[in-house]
Design an enzyme around this catalytic site. Structure first.
Site, PDB file in Angstrom:
ATOM      1  N   MET A  62     -17.558 -24.340  27.775  1.00 35.64           N
ATOM      2  CA  MET A  62     -17.892 -25.422  26.838  1.00 35.64           C
ATOM      3  C   MET A  62     -19.358 -25.828  27.000  1.00 35.64           C
ATOM      4  SD  MET A  62     -14.513 -27.684  26.361  1.00 35.64           S
ATOM      5  CE  MET A  62     -14.621 -28.601  27.875  1.00 35.64           C
ATOM      6  N   GLY A  63     -20.149 -24.992  27.655  1.00 36.01           N
ATOM      7  CA  GLY A  63     -21.580 -25.267  27.769  1.00 36.01           C
ATOM      8  C   GLY A  63     -21.912 -26.283  28.845  1.00 36.01           C
TER       9      GLY A  63
ATOM     10  N   LEU B 122     -24.062 -25.679  31.142  1.00 36.04           N
ATOM     11  CA  LEU B 122     -23.768 -24.703  32.195  1.00 36.04           C
ATOM     12  C   LEU B 122     -24.390 -25.072  33.539  1.00 36.04           C
ATOM     13  CD1 LEU B 122     -24.209 -21.380  30.187  1.00 36.04           C
ATOM     14  CD2 LEU B 122     -22.153 -22.777  30.482  1.00 36.04           C
TER      15      LEU B 122
ATOM     16  N   GLY C 103     -21.547 -22.762  38.649  1.00 35.48           N
ATOM     17  CA  GLY C 103     -20.129 -22.358  38.595  1.00 35.48           C
ATOM     18  C   GLY C 103     -19.910 -21.389  37.441  1.00 35.48           C
ATOM     19  N   HIS C 104     -20.413 -21.770  36.255  1.00 36.47           N
ATOM     20  CA  HIS C 104     -20.300 -20.877  35.086  1.00 36.47           C
ATOM     21  C   HIS C 104     -21.062 -19.566  35.331  1.00 36.47           C
ATOM     22  CE1 HIS C 104     -20.094 -24.996  33.077  1.00 36.47           C
ATOM     23  NE2 HIS C 104     -18.954 -24.444  32.698  1.00 36.47           N
TER      24      HIS C 104
ATOM     25  N   LYS D 183     -11.489 -23.502  39.897  1.00 34.31           N
ATOM     26  CA  LYS D 183     -11.712 -24.955  39.878  1.00 34.31           C
ATOM     27  C   LYS D 183     -10.678 -25.610  38.944  1.00 34.31           C
ATOM     28  CE  LYS D 183     -14.326 -28.820  38.771  1.00 34.31           C
ATOM     29  NZ  LYS D 183     -13.960 -29.049  37.426  1.00 34.31           N
ATOM     30  N   ASP D 184     -10.399 -24.926  37.816  1.00 33.39           N
ATOM     31  CA  ASP D 184      -9.367 -25.400  36.883  1.00 33.39           C
ATOM     32  C   ASP D 184      -8.123 -24.550  37.143  1.00 33.39           C
ATOM     33  OD1 ASP D 184     -10.969 -27.289  35.005  1.00 33.39           O
ATOM     34  OD2 ASP D 184     -12.226 -25.533  35.246  1.00 33.39           O
TER      35      ASP D 184
ATOM     36  N   GLN E 291      -5.275 -24.452  34.648  1.00 33.66           N
ATOM     37  CA  GLN E 291      -5.720 -23.756  33.438  1.00 33.66           C
ATOM     38  C   GLN E 291      -5.630 -22.236  33.637  1.00 33.66           C
ATOM     39  OE1 GLN E 291      -9.246 -24.901  30.931  1.00 33.66           O
ATOM     40  NE2 GLN E 291     -10.209 -23.280  32.101  1.00 33.66           N
TER      41      GLN E 291
ATOM     42  N   ARG F 136     -19.350 -32.440  33.906  1.00 32.85           N
ATOM     43  CA  ARG F 136     -19.193 -33.901  33.888  1.00 32.85           C
ATOM     44  C   ARG F 136     -19.984 -34.584  35.009  1.00 32.85           C
ATOM     45  NH1 ARG F 136     -14.087 -32.237  32.061  1.00 32.85           N
ATOM     46  NH2 ARG F 136     -13.501 -33.184  30.079  1.00 32.85           N
TER      47      ARG F 136
HETATM   48  P1  AMP Z   1     -15.778 -25.389  31.118  1.00 38.01           P
HETATM   49  O1  AMP Z   1     -17.119 -25.188  30.508  1.00 38.01           O
HETATM   50  O2  AMP Z   1     -15.679 -26.600  31.968  1.00 38.01           O
HETATM   51  O3  AMP Z   1     -14.657 -25.236  30.133  1.00 38.01           O
HETATM   52  O4  AMP Z   1     -15.603 -24.185  32.141  1.00 38.01           O
HETATM   53  C1  AMP Z   1     -15.719 -22.848  31.732  1.00 38.01           C
HETATM   54  C2  AMP Z   1     -15.238 -21.963  32.853  1.00 38.01           C
HETATM   55  O5  AMP Z   1     -16.035 -22.196  34.014  1.00 38.01           O
HETATM   56  C3  AMP Z   1     -13.774 -22.241  33.253  1.00 38.01           C
HETATM   57  O6  AMP Z   1     -13.137 -21.020  33.532  1.00 38.01           O
HETATM   58  C4  AMP Z   1     -13.942 -23.089  34.482  1.00 38.01           C
HETATM   59  O7  AMP Z   1     -12.838 -22.999  35.359  1.00 38.01           O
HETATM   60  C5  AMP Z   1     -15.180 -22.451  35.118  1.00 38.01           C
HETATM   61  N1  AMP Z   1     -15.812 -23.381  36.047  1.00 38.01           N
HETATM   62  C6  AMP Z   1     -16.168 -24.671  35.828  1.00 38.01           C
HETATM   63  N2  AMP Z   1     -16.665 -25.227  36.944  1.00 38.01           N
HETATM   64  C7  AMP Z   1     -16.621 -24.257  37.905  1.00 38.01           C
HETATM   65  C8  AMP Z   1     -16.990 -24.211  39.289  1.00 38.01           C
HETATM   66  N3  AMP Z   1     -17.498 -25.265  39.907  1.00 38.01           N
HETATM   67  N4  AMP Z   1     -16.805 -23.047  39.947  1.00 38.01           N
HETATM   68  C9  AMP Z   1     -16.272 -21.961  39.336  1.00 38.01           C
HETATM   69  N5  AMP Z   1     -15.908 -21.943  38.034  1.00 38.01           N
HETATM   70  C10 AMP Z   1     -16.075 -23.077  37.335  1.00 38.01           C
END
Ligand code: AMP
Length: 281
Positions: free
Chosen positions: A30-31, A33, A36-37, A149-150, A153, A187
């Site tokens: 969801m950007g 970034l 982690g991403h 992390k999720d 999900q 966040r």
């Molecule tokens: P989001 O943009 O929050 O929807 O996350 C996109 C992807 O990045 C999802 O698969 C999340 O689980 C992963 N993600 C988010 N934060 C982290 C993190 N700290 N470490 C590893 N993967 C992450």
């Protein structure tokens, strides 16, 4: 790096990829970034010929309109980071293209949907299922990368792929943390200095439970966690559960050695932070 804003532009590039029989890895995001991403993109880069990352703030997975409105958006910086990480194509679809009509699909994630996040964010996983299924249909990747992390999900996506027989391998990647242990999250950008300083306590407590798990019962640990976190004026626990890592249900007394996961959601003001750790003893 190719930038595609529409399905037409995406297909134009994918045609060449398919013709050359290249293996495609996909990272949906969801950007806003962070590393982690980027770790998911690097992981994908190692295992695929061509890496696609999508950036789409998915309205159907937000149960709180305020959270959706305040979700950070910074596409230019995201594009720069993806380019640097070696991503081959970034896909930034519009809401109209992702959701051209009403989606009447019935999603069945079983009990996974009712527990933990599902209990506190009604409809959230249906929204996640809708968008990931659509993105898989559009990008048609061989491999897709998700962060542990999720954790819930990740299990939901594996169920989605199973339910609809989608020919994609779902790969989970470890949680990337700041130096003080706080799980990276888009966040986090919204935390005040005080909240940011308080937030590492979440992982500290999760690690403490993991290390000392046999010393207390699950009920006692849950209470310990709530007391510890809530005694910090900037944090408040929404939930803490210690459950079977495969089913996310209570630990079966007949399987005391099953892998477990501690999952939590903690509020720092109106910012909701989630984290988890696996316990494998
Ligand atoms: P989001 O943009 O929050 O929807 O996350 C996109 C992807 O990045 C999802 O698969 C999340 O689980 C992963 N993600 C988010 N934060 C982290 C993190 N700290 N470490 C590893 N993967 C992450």
């Amino acid at each position: 790096m190719i930038i595609a804003h529409s399905i037409k532009e995406l297909n134009c590039s994918l045609e060449k990829i398919l013709k050359n029989k290249l293996i495609t890895g996909f990272v949906p995001t969801m950007g806003a970034l962070h590393q982690g991403h980027i770790s998911l993109v690097r992981h994908a880069k190692q295992e695929n010929d061509f890496v696609v990352t999508s950036i789409f703030v998915n309205p159907t997975q937000f149960n709180n309109p305020d959270d959706l409105e305040k979700y950070p958006r910074m596409p230019e910086k995201d594009i720069e980071m993806l380019d640097e990480a070696g991503c081959d194509l970034v896909f930034l679809p519009s809401t109209d293209e992702v959701y051209p009509g009403k989606d009447d699909t019935t999603y069945d994630f079983g009990r996974l949907e009712d527990v933990l996040e599902g209990k506190f964010r009604p409809g959230h996983f249906k929204g996640v299922g809708m968008v990931v299924k659509r993105l898989f249909e559009m990008v048609k990747p061989h491999n897709a990368y998700f962060g542990l992390k999720d954790y819930q999900q990740f299990l939901v996506i594996k169920k989605l792929v199973e339910q609809f027989n989608i020919p994609v391998k779902v790969i989970g990647c470890p949680t990337i943390r700041e130096n003080d242990g706080l799980a990276m999250s888009s966040r986090n950008l919204r935390l005040s200095d005080e909240q940011r300083n308080a937030a590492p306590l979440i992982f500290e407590c999760l690690q403490f439970i993991k290390k000392n798990f046999p010393k207390k019962s699950i009920q006692e640990w849950k209470q310990w966690f709530v007391d510890k976190i809530n005694s910090n004026q900037f944090l408040e626990v929404e939930y803490i559960e210690i459950v079977d890592a495969n089913t996310l249900l209570d630990i079966d007394n007949d399987k005391p050695n099953a892998e477990k996961v501690i999952c939590t959601a903690v509020f720092a003001g109106d910012i909701r932070l989630i984290d988890n750790v696996l316990i494998n003893y």
